[in-house]
Scaffold this motif. Structure first.
Motif, PDB file in Angstrom:
ATOM      1  N   ALA A  37      35.252  45.909  69.757  1.00  0.00           N
ATOM      2  CA  ALA A  37      36.314  45.133  69.705  1.00  0.00           C
ATOM      3  C   ALA A  37      37.544  46.028  69.857  1.00  0.00           C
ATOM      4  N   ALA A  38      37.740  47.216  69.420  1.00  0.00           N
ATOM      5  CA  ALA A  38      38.701  48.144  69.349  1.00  0.00           C
ATOM      6  C   ALA A  38      38.687  49.247  70.362  1.00  0.00           C
ATOM      7  N   ARG A  39      37.381  49.277  71.040  1.00  0.00           N
ATOM      8  CA  ARG A  39      37.404  50.505  72.020  1.00  0.00           C
ATOM      9  C   ARG A  39      36.665  49.881  73.272  1.00  0.00           C
ATOM     10  N   LEU A  40      37.151  48.794  73.762  1.00  0.00           N
ATOM     11  CA  LEU A  40      36.426  48.254  75.168  1.00  0.00           C
ATOM     12  C   LEU A  40      37.216  48.974  76.401  1.00  0.00           C
ATOM     13  N   LEU A  41      36.388  49.393  77.359  1.00  0.00           N
ATOM     14  CA  LEU A  41      37.112  49.867  78.595  1.00  0.00           C
ATOM     15  C   LEU A  41      37.728  48.624  79.213  1.00  0.00           C
ATOM     16  N   PRO A  42      38.786  48.708  79.931  1.00  0.00           N
ATOM     17  CA  PRO A  42      39.412  47.662  80.569  1.00  0.00           C
ATOM     18  C   PRO A  42      38.401  47.240  81.871  1.00  0.00           C
ATOM     19  N   VAL A  43      38.441  45.965  81.973  1.00  0.00           N
ATOM     20  CA  VAL A  43      37.069  45.153  82.932  1.00  0.00           C
ATOM     21  C   VAL A  43      37.217  45.875  84.237  1.00  0.00           C
ATOM     22  N   PRO A  44      38.350  46.305  84.880  1.00  0.00           N
ATOM     23  CA  PRO A  44      38.506  46.707  86.032  1.00  0.00           C
ATOM     24  C   PRO A  44      37.633  48.179  86.238  1.00  0.00           C
ATOM     25  N   GLN A  45      37.906  49.061  85.160  1.00  0.00           N
ATOM     26  CA  GLN A  45      37.325  50.342  84.991  1.00  0.00           C
ATOM     27  C   GLN A  45      35.816  50.339  84.849  1.00  0.00           C
ATOM     28  N   ALA A  46      35.561  49.133  83.791  1.00  0.00           N
ATOM     29  CA  ALA A  46      34.119  49.070  83.593  1.00  0.00           C
ATOM     30  C   ALA A  46      33.130  48.593  84.876  1.00  0.00           C
ATOM     31  N   VAL A  47      33.967  47.665  85.623  1.00  0.00           N
ATOM     32  CA  VAL A  47      33.335  47.327  86.977  1.00  0.00           C
ATOM     33  C   VAL A  47      33.045  48.363  88.050  1.00  0.00           C
ATOM     34  N   GLU A  48      34.045  49.263  88.038  1.00  0.00           N
ATOM     35  CA  GLU A  48      34.036  50.273  88.971  1.00  0.00           C
ATOM     36  C   GLU A  48      32.911  51.527  88.486  1.00  0.00           C
ATOM     37  N   ARG A  49      32.872  51.722  87.166  1.00  0.00           N
ATOM     38  CA  ARG A  49      31.800  52.496  86.595  1.00  0.00           C
ATOM     39  C   ARG A  49      30.698  52.001  86.861  1.00  0.00           C
ATOM     40  N   LEU A  50      30.192  50.567  86.755  1.00  0.00           N
ATOM     41  CA  LEU A  50      29.063  50.182  87.164  1.00  0.00           C
ATOM     42  C   LEU A  50      28.632  50.004  88.650  1.00  0.00           C
ATOM     43  N   ASN A  51      29.514  49.923  89.287  1.00  0.00           N
ATOM     44  CA  ASN A  51      29.578  49.892  90.829  1.00  0.00           C
ATOM     45  C   ASN A  51      29.071  51.472  91.349  1.00  0.00           C
ATOM     46  N   ALA A  52      29.686  52.262  90.779  1.00  0.00           N
ATOM     47  CA  ALA A  52      29.539  53.766  91.115  1.00  0.00           C
ATOM     48  C   ALA A  52      28.185  54.312  90.758  1.00  0.00           C
ATOM     49  N   ALA A  53      27.876  53.774  89.632  1.00  0.00           N
ATOM     50  CA  ALA A  53      26.464  54.185  88.993  1.00  0.00           C
ATOM     51  C   ALA A  53      25.204  53.414  89.949  1.00  0.00           C
ATOM     52  N   ALA A  54      25.680  52.165  90.180  1.00  0.00           N
ATOM     53  CA  ALA A  54      24.426  51.552  91.178  1.00  0.00           C
ATOM     54  C   ALA A  54      24.565  51.888  92.511  1.00  0.00           C
ATOM     55  N   ALA A  55      25.662  52.778  92.963  1.00  0.00           N
ATOM     56  CA  ALA A  55      25.760  53.159  94.305  1.00  0.00           C
ATOM     57  C   ALA A  55      25.076  54.766  94.577  1.00  0.00           C
ATOM     58  N   LEU A  56      24.426  55.261  93.118  1.00  0.00           N
ATOM     59  CA  LEU A  56      23.885  56.483  93.244  1.00  0.00           C
ATOM     60  C   LEU A  56      22.586  56.281  93.963  1.00  0.00           C
ATOM     61  N   ALA A  57      21.801  55.037  94.036  1.00  0.00           N
ATOM     62  CA  ALA A  57      20.484  54.707  94.853  1.00  0.00           C
ATOM     63  C   ALA A  57      20.801  54.175  96.158  1.00  0.00           C
ATOM     64  N   ALA A  58      20.750  55.011  97.037  1.00  0.00           N
ATOM     65  CA  ALA A  58      20.744  54.460  98.616  1.00  0.00           C
ATOM     66  C   ALA A  58      19.748  53.574  98.645  1.00  0.00           C
ATOM     67  N   THR A  59      19.862  52.448  99.449  1.00  0.00           N
ATOM     68  CA  THR A  59      18.846  51.498  99.868  1.00  0.00           C
ATOM     69  C   THR A  59      18.879  51.318 101.240  1.00  0.00           C
ATOM     70  N   VAL A  60      17.734  50.892 101.654  1.00  0.00           N
ATOM     71  CA  VAL A  60      17.432  50.399 103.075  1.00  0.00           C
ATOM     72  C   VAL A  60      17.012  49.203 103.152  1.00  0.00           C
TER      73      VAL A  60
END
Length: 199
Positions: A89-112
């Motif tokens: 409750a007192a220490r949440l990342l802002p949603v846009p920053q959380a989404v950006e962090r999640l997307n960046a982590a997912a992008a670490l695995a290149a797929t074909v």
């Protein structure tokens, strides 16, 4: 948790549940050092390919903890209009920053894309890792994304039993807490509160 929960939901939830109540009014985490992350990964052999060979290093530990913070922020967003876990409750990342962090982590695995076409079925395109090793954070991020984009997200709840900081997936209509022991604690707390007001 019931059988209706997907593997991605279970993995994402297990990651968030590495934050727990410490038994003294505070919050503790299971991922405090590389050995703790190594043990957690080894406990998930079905969900994490190569789990038995995984050994965490400090950089991976930091990356997973950062990802966990993003996933917890998105879980807190998903349970609205309900309250998030008290741990968040007192220490949440802002949603846009959380989404950006999640997307960046997912992008670490290149797929074909890979075409699969067996004799007795229609052709199907599946994603396959472009290289042999897929980083742990990418696997965890993709599991969280799959869960958050699924209908199961609507069953996600924060447990509000006294001292609980967990999220859970509601398995039946009357479920209010993550575990029966949390339900008992909540009922006892309500009972004491009613008696205190009537005294």
């Amino acid at each position: 948790m019931g059988d209706s929960t997907s593997g991605d939901a279970r993995l994402a939830l297990d990651l968030v549940l590495t934050i727990r109540h410490d038994g003294h009014g505070g919050v503790a985490g299971d991922l405090t050092d590389p050995a703790g992350l190594t043990a957690w990964v080894h406990a998930h052999p079905d969900a994490l390919p190569g789990a038995d060979r995984f050994v965490a290093d400090p950089a991976t530990l930091t990356a997973v903890r950062d990802l966990r913070a993003a996933v917890r922020a998105l879980f807190a967003h998903a349970v609205r209009p309900g309250e998030p876990s008290p741990a968040d409750a007192a220490r949440l990342l802002p949603v846009p920053q959380a989404v950006e962090r999640l997307n960046a982590a997912a992008a670490l695995a290149a797929t074909v894309p890979v075409l699969v076409w067996t004799e007795d079925a229609d052709p199907v395109v599946r994603e396959k890792a472009a290289s042999g090793a897929v980083p742990l954070t990418a696997v965890l991020a993709r599991a969280a994304m799959t869960f958050l984009a699924s209908p199961d997200r609507h069953r996600l709840r924060a447990c509000h039993a006294p001292r609980c900081v967990r999220y859970f997936i509601k398995e039946h209509p009357r479920q209010e807490w993550c575990t029966p022991s949390c339900g008992n604690r909540a009922r006892v707390a309500r009972h004491h509160e009613r008696h205190k007001k009537s005294a």
